[in-house]
Design a protein around this motif. Structure first.
Motif, PDB file in Angstrom:
ATOM      1  N   SER A  11       4.530   5.160  -0.105  1.00 18.53           N
ATOM      2  CA  SER A  11       5.916   5.567  -0.203  1.00 18.53           C
ATOM      3  C   SER A  11       7.110   5.784   0.487  1.00 18.53           C
ATOM      4  O   SER A  11       6.471   5.384   1.823  1.00 18.53           O
ATOM      5  CB  SER A  11       5.759   6.901  -1.034  1.00 18.53           C
ATOM      6  OG  SER A  11       5.246   7.500   0.014  1.00 18.53           O
ATOM      7  N   ASN A  12       8.188   6.294   0.881  1.00 21.04           N
ATOM      8  CA  ASN A  12       9.152   5.589   1.731  1.00 21.04           C
ATOM      9  C   ASN A  12       9.100   7.049   2.909  1.00 21.04           C
ATOM     10  O   ASN A  12       8.975   7.523   4.242  1.00 21.04           O
ATOM     11  CB  ASN A  12      10.666   6.495   0.810  1.00 21.04           C
ATOM     12  CG  ASN A  12      11.137   5.141   1.080  1.00 21.04           C
ATOM     13  OD1 ASN A  12      10.840   4.268   1.361  1.00 21.04           O
ATOM     14  ND2 ASN A  12      11.888   5.453   0.155  1.00 21.04           N
ATOM     15  N   THR A  14       5.695   8.172   2.979  1.00 23.82           N
ATOM     16  CA  THR A  14       4.212   8.046   4.751  1.00 23.82           C
ATOM     17  C   THR A  14       5.237   6.650   5.099  1.00 23.82           C
ATOM     18  O   THR A  14       5.110   7.226   6.619  1.00 23.82           O
ATOM     19  CB  THR A  14       3.547   7.273   3.450  1.00 23.82           C
ATOM     20  OG1 THR A  14       2.836   8.154   2.586  1.00 23.82           O
ATOM     21  CG2 THR A  14       2.159   6.260   4.588  1.00 23.82           C
ATOM     22  N   GLU A 199       3.634  14.541   1.058  1.00 19.74           N
ATOM     23  CA  GLU A 199       2.787  13.513   0.192  1.00 19.74           C
ATOM     24  C   GLU A 199       1.685  13.810   0.240  1.00 19.74           C
ATOM     25  O   GLU A 199       1.411  12.827  -0.712  1.00 19.74           O
ATOM     26  CB  GLU A 199       3.532  12.270   1.846  1.00 19.74           C
ATOM     27  CG  GLU A 199       2.693  10.875   0.684  1.00 19.74           C
ATOM     28  CD  GLU A 199       4.047  10.019  -0.152  1.00 19.74           C
ATOM     29  OE1 GLU A 199       3.381   9.686  -0.960  1.00 19.74           O
ATOM     30  OE2 GLU A 199       4.976  10.774  -0.506  1.00 19.74           O
ATOM     31  N   GLN A 236       3.323   5.283 -12.211  1.00 17.81           N
ATOM     32  CA  GLN A 236       2.652   5.412 -10.901  1.00 17.81           C
ATOM     33  C   GLN A 236       3.471   4.229 -10.474  1.00 17.81           C
ATOM     34  O   GLN A 236       3.514   3.990  -9.017  1.00 17.81           O
ATOM     35  CB  GLN A 236       1.258   5.572 -11.216  1.00 17.81           C
ATOM     36  CG  GLN A 236       0.930   7.002 -11.512  1.00 17.81           C
ATOM     37  CD  GLN A 236      -1.066   7.333 -11.049  1.00 17.81           C
ATOM     38  OE1 GLN A 236      -1.159   6.308 -10.636  1.00 17.81           O
ATOM     39  NE2 GLN A 236      -1.601   7.908 -11.656  1.00 17.81           N
ATOM     40  N   GLY A 240       5.598   4.669  -6.891  1.00 20.90           N
ATOM     41  CA  GLY A 240       5.597   4.096  -6.266  1.00 20.90           C
ATOM     42  C   GLY A 240       6.500   2.485  -5.251  1.00 20.90           C
ATOM     43  O   GLY A 240       6.577   3.064  -4.246  1.00 20.90           O
ATOM     44  N   MET A 243      10.118   4.629  -4.392  1.00 19.22           N
ATOM     45  CA  MET A 243      10.040   5.381  -2.803  1.00 19.22           C
ATOM     46  C   MET A 243      10.478   4.478  -1.807  1.00 19.22           C
ATOM     47  O   MET A 243       9.569   3.681  -1.881  1.00 19.22           O
ATOM     48  CB  MET A 243       8.793   6.197  -3.542  1.00 19.22           C
ATOM     49  CG  MET A 243       9.053   7.249  -4.634  1.00 19.22           C
ATOM     50  SD  MET A 243       8.213   8.294  -4.404  1.00 19.22           S
ATOM     51  CE  MET A 243       8.415   9.176  -3.227  1.00 19.22           C
TER      52      MET A 243
END
Length: 243
Positions: A11-12, A14, A199, A236, A240, A243
């Motif tokens: 994700s962004n 992370t 997150e 999901q 993912g 993001m």
């Protein structure tokens, strides 16, 4: 789209958290190795020039309590033979505590960056996809510890660096860029820890939802449950990717 790319990317949050951690790690490394935690004003022509966690620099310095007429000159490692006779004065207990905290922060920062790199590159793929929430949670813990240790280090050093039982004429000295880099690093680590914590909570909630869906499969028709599972996994993946 190739089959190799058909899995949720990091994700962004992370990615941003890992980027901030990397930048903070660079500041921490420069602070750790830099010999400019405190320095003397050039206008004062002090025999003490500057010091870092592991190095002191003097210009024909004579230690008052040393009975022999010896001048300490140049930059030397704090544990070198040159400073053997005054090492107890150069390394008071509070400074060794600062050294320990900064060293621990550097180690935790490096370990966190390794975990974040594994999450971003998705290697090993199955392990990361299955335990991503754990990778991010451990990374958050390490970054938070690094920020906490650095905070303690800069507070202890800032509160003791002007003591008169340490460097002579403390009013001639000023905190320098290596210390400032440590302050910047602990603030960046704190920001990264917040992102990684949020997150990790999100990933943990997604994991619980997936487990609940698997449990529901036992009480529904197989074909219907399989379709539900496919829809959930596709949702999901879309999250993912977006993001």
């Amino acid at each position: 789209m190739t089959a190799d790319n058909e899995y949720p990317k990091a994700s962004n949050a992370t990615l941003i958290g890992a980027s901030i951690t990397y930048v903070a790690g660079l500041f921490l490394l420069l602070s750790f190795a830099g010999p400019y935690w405190i320095e003397s004003y050039p206008e004062m022509f002090s025999s003490f020039k500057h010091m870092g966690l592991w190095e002191y620099c003097f210009d024909r310095f004579r230690f008052p309590s040393y009975q022999f007429d010896k001048l300490f000159h140049g930059c030397h490692y704090v544990f070198s033979q040159e400073f053997h006779v005054i090492r107890e004065w150069l390394l008071p207990g509070w400074l060794m505590t600062v050294q320990a905290f900064v060293t621990l922060a550097l180690i935790f920062s490096f370990l966190a960056q390794v975990l974040q790199a594994l999450v971003i590159v998705r290697w090993p793929l199955r392990t990361v996809l299955r335990y991503e929430w754990m990778f991010v949670s451990v990374s958050f813990s390490l970054v938070a510890l690094a920020s906490g240790f650095l905070f303690l280090a800069v507070v202890i050093f800032g509160g003791n660096c002007y003591r008169r039982d340490w460097l002579l004429y403390p009013s001639f000295n000023v905190l320098s860029w290596s210390y400032a880099f440590a302050v910047i690093a602990f603030m960046l680590f704190g920001a990264a820890a917040i992102l990684l914590y949020l997150e990790s909570r999100k990933l943990y909630e997604l994991r619980l939802e997936a487990r609940n869906l698997v449990a529901q499969m036992q009480h529904s028709q197989p074909e219907h449950a399989l379709q539900q599972l496919r829809d959930q996994l596709q949702q999901q993946r879309n999250v993912g990717w977006n993001m």
